[in-house]
Design a protein around this motif. Sequence first.
Motif, mmCIF file in Angstrom:
data_model
loop_
_atom_site.group_PDB
_atom_site.id
_atom_site.type_symbol
_atom_site.label_atom_id
_atom_site.label_comp_id
_atom_site.label_asym_id
_atom_site.label_seq_id
_atom_site.Cartn_x
_atom_site.Cartn_y
_atom_site.Cartn_z
ATOM 1 N N SER A 132 41.378 61.629 91.788
ATOM 2 C CA SER A 132 40.010 61.333 92.219
ATOM 3 C C SER A 132 39.579 62.253 93.353
ATOM 4 N N ASN A 133 40.463 62.478 94.308
ATOM 5 C CA ASN A 133 40.134 63.370 95.425
ATOM 6 C C ASN A 133 39.855 64.787 94.937
ATOM 7 N N THR A 134 40.662 65.253 93.988
ATOM 8 C CA THR A 134 40.468 66.600 93.444
ATOM 9 C C THR A 134 39.131 66.710 92.720
ATOM 10 N N LEU A 135 38.817 65.709 91.921
ATOM 11 C CA LEU A 135 37.556 65.725 91.167
ATOM 12 C C LEU A 135 36.355 65.631 92.105
ATOM 13 N N ASN A 136 36.464 64.818 93.138
ATOM 14 C CA ASN A 136 35.341 64.646 94.065
ATOM 15 C C ASN A 136 35.100 65.884 94.920
ATOM 16 N N SER A 137 36.080 66.781 94.954
ATOM 17 C CA SER A 137 35.890 68.022 95.704
ATOM 18 C C SER A 137 35.067 69.047 94.913
ATOM 19 N N ILE A 138 34.847 68.777 93.643
ATOM 20 C CA ILE A 138 34.056 69.680 92.794
ATOM 21 C C ILE A 138 32.570 69.431 93.046
ATOM 22 N N SER A 140 28.623 68.886 92.716
ATOM 23 C CA SER A 140 27.916 68.064 91.736
ATOM 24 C C SER A 140 27.313 68.888 90.610
ATOM 25 N N MET A 141 26.940 70.134 90.887
ATOM 26 C CA MET A 141 26.340 70.966 89.845
ATOM 27 C C MET A 141 27.321 71.306 88.714
ATOM 28 N N TYR A 142 28.618 71.148 88.986
ATOM 29 C CA TYR A 142 29.638 71.451 87.979
ATOM 30 C C TYR A 142 30.220 70.189 87.345
ATOM 31 N N ARG A 143 29.628 69.039 87.617
ATOM 32 C CA ARG A 143 30.145 67.782 87.083
ATOM 33 C C ARG A 143 29.526 67.508 85.717
ATOM 34 N N ASP A 144 30.184 68.031 84.703
ATOM 35 C CA ASP A 144 29.712 67.872 83.338
ATOM 36 C C ASP A 144 30.336 66.641 82.689
ATOM 37 N N ALA A 145 30.198 66.528 81.381
ATOM 38 C CA ALA A 145 30.745 65.372 80.661
ATOM 39 C C ALA A 145 32.246 65.258 80.847
ATOM 40 N N ARG A 146 32.925 66.381 80.851
ATOM 41 C CA ARG A 146 34.375 66.354 81.005
ATOM 42 C C ARG A 146 34.766 65.854 82.391
ATOM 43 N N TRP A 147 33.996 66.206 83.400
ATOM 44 C CA TRP A 147 34.271 65.722 84.748
ATOM 45 C C TRP A 147 34.153 64.202 84.791
ATOM 46 N N PHE A 148 33.080 63.663 84.201
ATOM 47 C CA PHE A 148 32.882 62.221 84.224
ATOM 48 C C PHE A 148 33.964 61.501 83.425
ATOM 49 N N TYR A 149 34.426 62.124 82.341
ATOM 50 C CA TYR A 149 35.518 61.533 81.554
ATOM 51 C C TYR A 149 36.788 61.425 82.386
ATOM 52 N N LEU A 163 33.310 51.016 87.811
ATOM 53 C CA LEU A 163 32.947 52.419 87.998
ATOM 54 C C LEU A 163 33.457 53.266 86.844
ATOM 55 N N ALA A 164 34.666 52.967 86.353
ATOM 56 C CA ALA A 164 35.230 53.734 85.238
ATOM 57 C C ALA A 164 34.343 53.634 84.004
ATOM 58 N N VAL A 165 33.866 52.437 83.700
ATOM 59 C CA VAL A 165 32.989 52.259 82.531
ATOM 60 C C VAL A 165 31.671 52.995 82.736
ATOM 61 N N GLU A 166 31.121 52.919 83.935
ATOM 62 C CA GLU A 166 29.874 53.632 84.217
ATOM 63 C C GLU A 166 30.038 55.131 84.026
ATOM 64 N N GLN A 167 31.180 55.660 84.449
ATOM 65 C CA GLN A 167 31.381 57.104 84.368
ATOM 66 C C GLN A 167 31.645 57.562 82.935
ATOM 67 N N ALA A 171 29.572 60.223 80.657
ATOM 68 C CA ALA A 171 30.153 61.315 79.878
ATOM 69 C C ALA A 171 29.586 61.315 78.460
ATOM 70 N N ILE A 172 29.427 60.129 77.887
ATOM 71 C CA ILE A 172 28.862 60.029 76.534
ATOM 72 C C ILE A 172 27.409 60.492 76.515
ATOM 73 N N GLU A 173 26.659 60.138 77.553
ATOM 74 C CA GLU A 173 25.263 60.585 77.633
ATOM 75 C C GLU A 173 25.175 62.105 77.671
ATOM 76 N N LYS A 174 26.086 62.738 78.389
ATOM 77 C CA LYS A 174 26.055 64.186 78.523
ATOM 78 C C LYS A 174 26.582 64.895 77.280
#
Length: 228
Positions: A132-138, A140-149, A163-167, A171-174
Amino acid sequence: MVDDPYKVLGVSRDATKEEIKKAYRARAKEYHPDLHPDDPQAAEKMNEINEAYDMLNNPEKYKKRAREEQTRGDAGGWQEYGDFRGFGSFDDFFGFGGAGREPERPQPRPGDSGDIRQAIDFINMRQYQYASNTLNSILSMYRDARWFYLSALANYGLNNQVLAVEQIQKAIEKDPSEPLYRRTLDIMRQSGTEYRQNSEEFQNYAESMGRFCQGMCLAQLFCMFCRC
C-alpha cells in the motif's frame, strides 16, 4: 538489529532506489524459508532482508526510533519494525492464503513500472502495508485501472474490505473489458457476505449464551430464597 542494510542487500552505499528494490526482490525470493525447509537460518535471514529494505526506505523512522530507545535505555527497540517472523506456507508467501476463496495472486505484466512490480512482490509476500505504501507513492496521474486493482488487493489483505471493494469497482470503471477485475470483485463481495454471516451467527450465539447465563443466575437466586 541489522548493522549494515547495504551489506545485507548486497548493494553499494550509492545505490539508487531502483537498484535497492531490485536487490531486495532477488534476496526475498532467494531466502524465503519455504524454499529452504532444511535451513533453520532461512527465516532469520528473511527477517534481516525485510528490515534492511525498510531501513533504507524509511531512514527517518529508524532514526526517531533509535533516539526514543536511547532515551529509554532500551537497546532492543528495533524489533518492532523489523520482525517478520511467522511465515506461512509457500502458498501463503506467493498468495493470500487462509481458508475460503481468495483473490487470484497478481502477476507482473510487460510495461509495469518498477513501483508496480515492487507492489506485486509485496502483495505476494503478504506484506500488504508495504504494498500500500509503495502504491500510494505513485502520483495520481499514473493511477490507472491496474493501480486500483493492486491497491484493492493490498487493502483486502489489510482487512479494509470496504475500501478494497470501492477500489476494485474503480478498476472496472477504468477498464471494463478486464475479466480479472470482475472476478476479484465477486470474490471480495462473497467474502464480505460470509464475514457478515459469521459475525451475525457469533452475535446470536453470544446473545443466547447471555440469556442462558442470566436464567441460570435467576434460578440459583430463586433456590437460595426457597432454602430460607
